[in-house]
Design a protein around this motif. Structure first.
Motif, PDB file in Angstrom:
ATOM      1  N   UNK A   1       0.864  -1.181   0.000  1.00 51.41           N
ATOM      2  CA  UNK A   1       0.000   0.000   0.000  1.00 51.41           C
ATOM      3  C   UNK A   1       0.899   1.230   0.000  1.00 51.41           C
ATOM      4  N   UNK A   2       0.780   2.062  -1.038  1.00 46.58           N
ATOM      5  CA  UNK A   2       1.622   3.240  -1.192  1.00 46.58           C
ATOM      6  C   UNK A   2       0.878   4.498  -0.784  1.00 46.58           C
ATOM      7  N   UNK A   3       1.586   5.425  -0.157  1.00 48.34           N
ATOM      8  CA  UNK A   3       1.001   6.723   0.167  1.00 48.34           C
ATOM      9  C   UNK A   3       1.095   7.611  -1.085  1.00 48.34           C
TER      10      UNK A   3
ATOM     11  N   UNK B   1     -10.146   4.858   7.157  1.00 46.38           N
ATOM     12  CA  UNK B   1     -11.006   5.544   8.129  1.00 46.38           C
ATOM     13  C   UNK B   1     -10.373   6.793   8.756  1.00 46.38           C
ATOM     14  N   UNK B   2      -9.038   6.842   8.829  1.00 45.08           N
ATOM     15  CA  UNK B   2      -8.394   8.018   9.413  1.00 45.08           C
ATOM     16  C   UNK B   2      -8.203   9.141   8.391  1.00 45.08           C
ATOM     17  N   UNK B   3      -8.696   8.947   7.159  1.00 42.34           N
ATOM     18  CA  UNK B   3      -8.605   9.961   6.116  1.00 42.34           C
ATOM     19  C   UNK B   3      -7.399   9.817   5.208  1.00 42.34           C
TER      20      UNK B   3
END
Length: 63
Positions: free
Chosen positions: A8-10, A41-43
């Motif tokens: 999972x990449x930012x 969920x944390x945006x």
């Protein structure tokens, strides 16, 4: 044998990898022309490595 997890990449990681300005990437997201992303969920937003590769392949085919 366990299947390896899809990285999972930012957004900063994706921007660095594809070499475009942050504003360009966000414009692509707004226009739905960028790779599919996941909003946690944390945006925070993440993009699966496999989705980034699929997106690149689609661009290649369209060229």
């Amino acid at each position: 044998m366990a299947k390896p997890r899809d990285e999972m990449l930012s957004i900063p990681q994706v921007i660095e990898e594809i070499g475009v300005p942050r504003a360009t990437f966000y414009r692509w997201r707004q226009l739905r022309k960028g790779p599919k992303s996941i909003k946690l969920p944390n945006g925070a937003v993440r993009i699966r490595r496999s989705e980034l590769e699929r997106w690149f392949e689609a661009l290649e085919e369209a060229a």
